[in-house]
Design a protein around this motif. Structure first.
Motif, PDB file in Angstrom:
ATOM      1  N   TYR A   1      42.366   9.636  92.252  1.00 46.93           N
ATOM      2  CA  TYR A   1      43.128   8.982  91.884  1.00 46.93           C
ATOM      3  C   TYR A   1      44.337   9.340  92.702  1.00 46.93           C
ATOM      4  O   TYR A   1      45.348   8.561  92.575  1.00 46.93           O
ATOM      5  N   ALA A   2      44.317  10.257  93.797  1.00 45.13           N
ATOM      6  CA  ALA A   2      45.386  10.113  94.413  1.00 45.13           C
ATOM      7  C   ALA A   2      45.542   9.842  95.393  1.00 45.13           C
ATOM      8  O   ALA A   2      44.619   8.671  96.072  1.00 45.13           O
ATOM      9  N   ASP A   3      47.057   9.226  95.734  1.00 45.28           N
ATOM     10  CA  ASP A   3      47.424   8.892  97.534  1.00 45.28           C
ATOM     11  C   ASP A   3      47.408   9.344  97.960  1.00 45.28           C
ATOM     12  O   ASP A   3      46.940   9.062  98.889  1.00 45.28           O
ATOM     13  N   ILE A   4      47.838  11.126  97.878  1.00 44.76           N
ATOM     14  CA  ILE A   4      47.697  11.894  99.140  1.00 44.76           C
ATOM     15  C   ILE A   4      46.412  12.778  98.301  1.00 44.76           C
ATOM     16  O   ILE A   4      46.742  13.164  97.547  1.00 44.76           O
TER      17      ILE A   4
ATOM     18  N   ILE B   1      46.638  18.245  95.107  1.00 46.75           N
ATOM     19  CA  ILE B   1      46.468  19.437  95.567  1.00 46.75           C
ATOM     20  C   ILE B   1      45.020  19.613  95.286  1.00 46.75           C
ATOM     21  O   ILE B   1      45.434  20.527  93.916  1.00 46.75           O
ATOM     22  N   GLU B   2      43.588  20.222  96.588  1.00 43.11           N
ATOM     23  CA  GLU B   2      42.666  20.654  94.899  1.00 43.11           C
ATOM     24  C   GLU B   2      41.866  21.454  96.264  1.00 43.11           C
ATOM     25  O   GLU B   2      42.113  21.208  97.479  1.00 43.11           O
ATOM     26  N   ASN B   3      41.052  21.966  95.852  1.00 48.35           N
ATOM     27  CA  ASN B   3      39.925  22.921  96.307  1.00 48.35           C
ATOM     28  C   ASN B   3      38.401  21.354  96.536  1.00 48.35           C
ATOM     29  O   ASN B   3      37.566  21.839  97.538  1.00 48.35           O
ATOM     30  N   PHE B   4      38.449  20.701  95.695  1.00 46.29           N
ATOM     31  CA  PHE B   4      36.809  19.990  95.077  1.00 46.29           C
ATOM     32  C   PHE B   4      37.526  18.600  94.796  1.00 46.29           C
ATOM     33  O   PHE B   4      38.325  18.415  94.327  1.00 46.29           O
ATOM     34  N   MET B   5      36.497  17.943  95.596  1.00 50.11           N
ATOM     35  CA  MET B   5      37.020  16.064  95.081  1.00 50.11           C
ATOM     36  C   MET B   5      35.580  16.107  93.393  1.00 50.11           C
ATOM     37  O   MET B   5      35.485  15.346  92.960  1.00 50.11           O
ATOM     38  N   THR B   6      37.617  16.373  92.995  1.00 54.66           N
ATOM     39  CA  THR B   6      37.549  15.793  91.402  1.00 54.66           C
ATOM     40  C   THR B   6      37.232  15.191  91.003  1.00 54.66           C
ATOM     41  O   THR B   6      37.746  13.698  91.507  1.00 54.66           O
ATOM     42  N   SER B   7      37.241  14.370  90.163  1.00 54.84           N
ATOM     43  CA  SER B   7      37.792  12.916  89.463  1.00 54.84           C
ATOM     44  C   SER B   7      38.869  12.525  89.670  1.00 54.84           C
ATOM     45  O   SER B   7      39.627  11.783  89.838  1.00 54.84           O
TER      46      SER B   7
ATOM     47  N   LYS C   1      53.763   0.368  88.502  1.00 57.61           N
ATOM     48  CA  LYS C   1      53.812   2.001  87.113  1.00 57.61           C
ATOM     49  C   LYS C   1      54.376   3.023  87.526  1.00 57.61           C
ATOM     50  O   LYS C   1      54.949   3.689  88.138  1.00 57.61           O
ATOM     51  N   CYS C   2      53.037   3.686  87.762  1.00 58.75           N
ATOM     52  CA  CYS C   2      53.289   5.493  88.541  1.00 58.75           C
ATOM     53  C   CYS C   2      52.458   4.833  89.983  1.00 58.75           C
ATOM     54  O   CYS C   2      51.494   4.436  90.371  1.00 58.75           O
ATOM     55  N   GLU C   3      53.679   5.473  91.140  1.00 56.33           N
ATOM     56  CA  GLU C   3      53.453   4.454  92.695  1.00 56.33           C
ATOM     57  C   GLU C   3      53.276   5.761  93.490  1.00 56.33           C
ATOM     58  O   GLU C   3      52.905   4.929  94.898  1.00 56.33           O
ATOM     59  N   MET C   4      53.389   6.903  92.915  1.00 55.09           N
ATOM     60  CA  MET C   4      52.307   8.026  93.957  1.00 55.09           C
ATOM     61  C   MET C   4      52.077   8.741  92.436  1.00 55.09           C
ATOM     62  O   MET C   4      52.761   9.565  92.126  1.00 55.09           O
ATOM     63  N   ILE C   5      50.703   9.167  93.800  1.00 54.73           N
ATOM     64  CA  ILE C   5      49.721  10.728  92.897  1.00 54.73           C
ATOM     65  C   ILE C   5      49.537  11.753  94.435  1.00 54.73           C
ATOM     66  O   ILE C   5      49.363  11.016  94.982  1.00 54.73           O
TER      67      ILE C   5
ATOM     68  N   TRP D   1      53.078  15.191  90.366  1.00 51.43           N
ATOM     69  CA  TRP D   1      52.065  15.987  91.838  1.00 51.43           C
ATOM     70  C   TRP D   1      50.926  16.626  91.158  1.00 51.43           C
ATOM     71  O   TRP D   1      51.409  17.644  89.911  1.00 51.43           O
ATOM     72  N   ASN D   2      50.010  16.563  91.377  1.00 51.64           N
ATOM     73  CA  ASN D   2      49.203  17.259  89.987  1.00 51.64           C
ATOM     74  C   ASN D   2      48.209  18.720  91.264  1.00 51.64           C
ATOM     75  O   ASN D   2      47.692  18.263  92.705  1.00 51.64           O
ATOM     76  N   TYR D   3      48.619  19.789  91.061  1.00 52.68           N
ATOM     77  CA  TYR D   3      48.063  21.124  91.551  1.00 52.68           C
ATOM     78  C   TYR D   3      47.051  21.812  90.692  1.00 52.68           C
ATOM     79  O   TYR D   3      47.677  21.875  89.534  1.00 52.68           O
TER      80      TYR D   3
END
Length: 582
Positions: free
Chosen positions: A286-289, A276-282, A269-273, A243-245
């Motif tokens: 990599y987000a699934d959602i 939550i962002e305001n900009f399309m960062t690099s 390996k990592c099944e879900m990323i 979960w990346n905020y």
């Protein structure tokens, strides 16, 4: 100032740079900047710039200490009263004979090498006479203020470096007095702030944040003795969900981007990323959602200052525009997750309050603690509330200095531990990779990809990143006017550039075994020979399905992923590269 650059890293306008100028004007203080790069903090303010090879600050300290000891400039009463492990008489029980700091400096310890200015010069690249002169200046000036930025510790031997720099105020007795310092980075005065309450986390197992990619790849293999796992002897499971905020450390701000990319390609390996962002960062790519947050300027909040010297302030942020489209604030998102986990969880999480009600509730608690604060409505009208530190300036460890018996430190001995029994145990029990050092003393240790690594025959330039004035890490890295004002370039000394046929403005390839960056060259004497540097935080821009060559100037295309020995922390300033004209 060791690697400390507040003019670029803390440009609040009310802070540290102003105090540095005032110190020079009002008390004729001399300011010496020790850094591989001539920074904007120097930029005419400094009395002297001392260029130093990255990762060798601890060697400079050892050379200075040799002069201080041999010319009788150490504060022996301070060392006897407040410290353990400087010499034989304060060496803690269980430590080996001649295991103290003085023996290490004089060459009477295990390595048998006297840390003379000549020895230190060979390591640091600083002339012998300058090391001697600096030692005498520090030893004969009362008080002397020694501080370090966070760059020197972000090396492969960073823990040793941070501890070593702190030895200078310890040796000279400048700890706990006005005008002195502990050897750490400067702090700040903050007004009372009340944050959202946090329930106790039932999971006690922890890893260093830098190790998250390892925990995806080999989580169940990570142990306390090899990987610094805390709370358990080993991890039971790998990381399966991220979960990346509001963070760009999935790739952009993490070491060795190409390796991280490869780790994240395997969905088993990592099944879900979730990002939550305001900009399309690099990282967002990599987000699934991918969920859009509200901007700061679309919602109310109260925030305190960060690094503004002895001036504290609160800012009441107020919306300047209404939220657009279907975006929701993070509090709404997390509340809705809590609702779906059950009514009890929802009630426990929200306590029945909206975001605005939480703000009023928390501010009421602040007012109860600090009646000098304006009312909620008055603060909202004012926008900014400022207050100077009523005590003038905070002096770290003053109570300890005044009465060490009544105010012991949080160390096992209650004193400053120059020799640490705890670190000695770690050094004897942990599985430490070859080429890395954990020591009970603040020693100098060379490192893989350091100045003396044989790999310099292939990649001859040391490379580090630095905080750039047009960005806060990678925030604002997509603002075109800032990009134009502060161009992303690789700094290279004229001596190194001439060997490679490079002039300023040339497009060059900066590369090592981990990746390649295409970027314009800045040929300048503001960086020492044998060293190169890039502003960190530039947005990664590479075809990850193709050649993976980065055209955005992102230094983490090149940085190491080998963590520091003790904290398993960020070593991203310890790298070797080569630079060629495209």
């Amino acid at each position: 100032m060791f690697g400390n650059n507040p003019a670029e890293t803390r440009m609040s306008g009310g802070g540290i740079t102003y105090f540095l100028e005032q110190a020079r004007e009002r008390s004729n203080a001399r300011m010496i900047v020790i850094d591989p790069r001539y920074t904007d903090t120097a930029a005419g303010r400094e009395d002297e710039w001392i260029p130093i090879r990255p990762g060798t600050d601890a060697a400079l300290v050892a050379g200075i200490a040799w002069v201080l000891i041999n010319e009788n400039m150490v504060d022996q009463p301070f060392l006897d009263t407040y410290c353990v492990g400087y010499d034989e008489k304060t060496l803690p029980e269980g430590a080996p004979a001649n295991g103290h700091y003085k023996a290490y400096i004089l060459g009477q310890g295990d390595d048998g090498i006297a840390k003379t200015p000549q020895w230190a010069s060979a390591v640091t690249g600083i002339p012998v006479d300058r090391i001697v002169k600096l030692a005498r200046e520090i030893g004969q000036t009362k008080p002397a203020y020694i501080c370090q930025g966070w760059g020197p510790q972000r090396q492969a031997n960073g823990e040793l470096t941070a501890r070593a720099i702190a030895m200078l105020p310890i040796l000279t007795g400048n700890v706990g007095i006005n005008g002195g310092n502990s050897g750490a980075r400067e702090s700040t005065y903050t007004i009372t702030i009340e944050r959202m309450p946090m329930p106790e986390n039932p999971v006690k197992t922890k890893i260093s944040c830098f190790s998250w990619t390892d925990a995806i790849e080999r989580g169940a293999e990570m142990t306390a003795l090899r990987d610094g796992v805390q709370g358990k002897d080993k991890l039971d499971v790998p990381i399966k969900f991220i979960w990346n905020y509001a963070g760009n450390t999935i790739t952009n701000q993490h070491g060795d981007i190409n390796h991280t990319h490869d780790v994240l390609q395997d969905d088993k390996k990592c099944e879900m990323i979730v990002v939550i962002e305001n900009f399309m960062t690099s990282s967002a790519m990599y987000a699934d959602i991918l969920l859009p947050d509200l901007m700061t300027v679309e919602q109310e909040d109260i925030i305190p200052n960060d690094y503004a010297g002895n001036m504290g302030y609160l800012i009441f942020i107020q919306p300047v525009t209404a939220p657009k489209f279907e975006r929701k604030p993070i509090y709404w998102i997390t509340s809705e997750i809590a609702r779906r986990l059950g009514p009890d969880i929802y009630q426990k999480f929200t306590e029945g309050r909206t975001q605005e009600e939480w703000l009023k509730y928390l501010y009421a608690k602040m007012l109860a603690k600090d009646p000098q604060l304006p009312s909620y409505d008055d603060l909202k009208k004012m926008g900014i509330y400022k207050r100077k530190d009523p005590a003038g300036h905070y002096v770290a460890y003053k109570k300890f200095r005044d009465d060490p018996q009544a105010n012991p430190l949080k160390t096992p001995s209650g004193k400053i531990e120059i020799y640490s029994n705890r670190l000695a145990r770690i050094a004897n029990t942990w599985e430490i990779p070859e080429g890395e050092v954990i020591s009970p003393l603040p020693v100098y240790a060379s490192t893989p990809e350091g100045w003396d690594d044989p790999a310099r025959s292939k990649y001859p330039l040391q490379m580090f990143g630095f905080h750039y004035k047009s960005r806060t890490h990678s925030s604002y890295g997509n603002i075109d006017i800032l990009e134009a004002a502060c161009r992303q370039e690789v700094w290279i000394n004229p001596i190194d550039a001439q060997k490679r046929g490079i002039v300023s403005g040339d497009m060059v390839r900066v590369f090592n075994g981990r990746g390649e960056v295409r970027i314009a060259a800045k040929v300048t004497p503001r960086i020492m020979p044998g060293v190169s540097a890039m502003g960190q935080g530039a947005w990664h821009n590479a075809d990850m399905q193709g050649d993976r060559v980065d055209h955005g100037g992102c230094v983490n295309t090149l940085t190491t992923h080998r963590p520091s020995p003790l904290a398993k922390g960020n070593p991203q300033h310890t790298n070797l590269v080569e630079i060629e004209k495209v």
